[in-house]
Write a protein that holds these residues in place. Structure first.
Motif, PDB file in Angstrom:
ATOM      1  N   GLY A 158     -31.312  23.823  -8.910  1.00  0.00           N
ATOM      2  CA  GLY A 158     -32.470  23.484  -8.090  1.00  0.00           C
ATOM      3  C   GLY A 158     -32.215  22.167  -7.375  1.00  0.00           C
ATOM      4  O   GLY A 158     -32.520  21.112  -7.909  1.00  0.00           O
ATOM      5  N   TRP A 159     -31.639  22.256  -6.180  1.00  0.00           N
ATOM      6  CA  TRP A 159     -31.354  21.042  -5.393  1.00  0.00           C
ATOM      7  C   TRP A 159     -32.571  20.804  -4.515  1.00  0.00           C
ATOM      8  O   TRP A 159     -32.726  21.419  -3.467  1.00  0.00           O
ATOM      9  CB  TRP A 159     -30.088  21.251  -4.576  1.00  0.00           C
ATOM     10  N   ILE A 160     -33.434  19.922  -4.968  1.00  0.00           N
ATOM     11  CA  ILE A 160     -34.787  19.805  -4.438  1.00  0.00           C
ATOM     12  C   ILE A 160     -34.954  18.548  -3.592  1.00  0.00           C
ATOM     13  O   ILE A 160     -34.701  17.425  -4.066  1.00  0.00           O
ATOM     14  CB  ILE A 160     -35.812  19.770  -5.588  1.00  0.00           C
ATOM     15  N   SER A 161     -35.392  18.743  -2.358  1.00  0.00           N
ATOM     16  CA  SER A 161     -35.772  17.603  -1.529  1.00  0.00           C
ATOM     17  C   SER A 161     -37.296  17.537  -1.474  1.00  0.00           C
ATOM     18  O   SER A 161     -37.982  18.562  -1.454  1.00  0.00           O
ATOM     19  CB  SER A 161     -35.160  17.686  -0.127  1.00  0.00           C
ATOM     20  N   TRP A 183     -35.950  23.677  -1.293  1.00  0.00           N
ATOM     21  CA  TRP A 183     -34.777  23.950  -2.127  1.00  0.00           C
ATOM     22  C   TRP A 183     -33.579  24.173  -1.229  1.00  0.00           C
ATOM     23  O   TRP A 183     -33.663  24.875  -0.215  1.00  0.00           O
ATOM     24  CB  TRP A 183     -34.996  25.209  -2.984  1.00  0.00           C
ATOM     25  N   ASN A 184     -32.450  23.547  -1.586  1.00  0.00           N
ATOM     26  CA  ASN A 184     -31.213  23.644  -0.822  1.00  0.00           C
ATOM     27  C   ASN A 184     -30.128  24.262  -1.700  1.00  0.00           C
ATOM     28  O   ASN A 184     -29.974  23.877  -2.865  1.00  0.00           O
ATOM     29  CB  ASN A 184     -30.765  22.255  -0.371  1.00  0.00           C
ATOM     30  N   GLN A 232     -19.575  17.615  -4.664  1.00  0.00           N
ATOM     31  CA  GLN A 232     -19.535  16.170  -4.890  1.00  0.00           C
ATOM     32  C   GLN A 232     -20.796  15.487  -4.353  1.00  0.00           C
ATOM     33  O   GLN A 232     -21.333  14.571  -4.977  1.00  0.00           O
ATOM     34  CB  GLN A 232     -18.278  15.569  -4.244  1.00  0.00           C
ATOM     35  N   GLN A 233     -21.259  15.948  -3.198  1.00  0.00           N
ATOM     36  CA  GLN A 233     -22.488  15.364  -2.645  1.00  0.00           C
ATOM     37  C   GLN A 233     -23.687  15.682  -3.523  1.00  0.00           C
ATOM     38  O   GLN A 233     -24.555  14.832  -3.740  1.00  0.00           O
ATOM     39  CB  GLN A 233     -22.727  15.876  -1.221  1.00  0.00           C
ATOM     40  N   MET A 234     -23.745  16.932  -4.022  1.00  0.00           N
ATOM     41  CA  MET A 234     -24.836  17.295  -4.920  1.00  0.00           C
ATOM     42  C   MET A 234     -24.829  16.401  -6.150  1.00  0.00           C
ATOM     43  O   MET A 234     -25.872  15.891  -6.577  1.00  0.00           O
ATOM     44  CB  MET A 234     -24.711  18.771  -5.318  1.00  0.00           C
TER      45      MET A 234
END
Length: 210
Positions: free
Chosen positions: A35-38, A86-87, A95-97
């Protein structure tokens, strides 16, 4: 081992400890999508953070959710503004995540820390990660504090949101079908930093019985 032979099982009751070098719970429930959440707070501060307890829960309406251990900025922001994005985390963005998992002040943008591009949402006032091939714009439906079987509240909150807009890189669509593995998504595999990469050659299909 004979198929009828009993397995040599490691048994434990979680409340009494697992007896291993590392808690196996989140390694057993694996792989798990990330869950890559902004999110954005009411003062305009933007947050981007990965959560390893994440999934989809409903088709109609489409609902996704993530669980946050302790009350973190993402949950606080979403409670304030009722929106998030979500992304999709991919191998190219691994690496950025990981960089966005850093603990920083609320007014520090993880987009800047990770060198990512924030693109404004179409229907929500929250940016998505431009470099990610897929993003879901969401509106909050529920924030639920989890609890144990005895009713005691856990220091964990499940945030659920309805997907109201979807962004997909057209390169991921072939003959009208989204190709899951083509984006090379990464998924959590337990411990403090284990991941899997989903590759096209590792996928297989089984037709469900009627």
């Amino acid at each position: 081992m004979d198929a009828k032979s009993p397995k040599d099982l490691h048994f434990y009751e979680p409340a009494k400890g697992h007896g291993l070098k590392h808690d196996p719970f989140n390694a057993i429930i694996a792989p798990r999508p990330i869950g890559w959440i902004s999110s954005r707070d009411t003062e305009g501060n933007v947050n981007l953070a990965p959560y390893s307890f994440f999934n989809a829960f409903c088709y109609k309406p489409p609902i996704i959710g993530f669980s946050s251990t302790n009350w973190k900025d993402s949950a606080a922001n979403i409670q304030e503004t009722k929106e998030f994005v979500w992304n999709l985390a991919t191998m190219d963005l691994a690496q950025q995540m990981n960089a966005t998992a850093a603990h920083v002040a609320r007014d520090v943008s993880e987009f800047n820390i990770a060198g990512l591009t924030a693109v404004p949402g179409k229907l929500v006032n929250v940016p998505r990660v431009a470099e990610s091939p897929v993003a879901f714009e969401c509106r909050l439906t529920q924030i639920i504090q989890l609890q144990g079987a005895n009713g005691d509240k856990a220091q964990a909150w499940l945030t659920l949101g309805e997907v109201v807009a979807v962004h997909i890189d057209k390169a991921m669509i072939k003959d009208g079908v989204y190709q899951t593995a083509l984006a090379r998504p990464i998924v959590r595999a337990g411990r403090s930093g284990d991941y899997f990469e989903i590759k096209p050659e590792n996928m297989f299909e089984m037709i469900r019985p009627d």
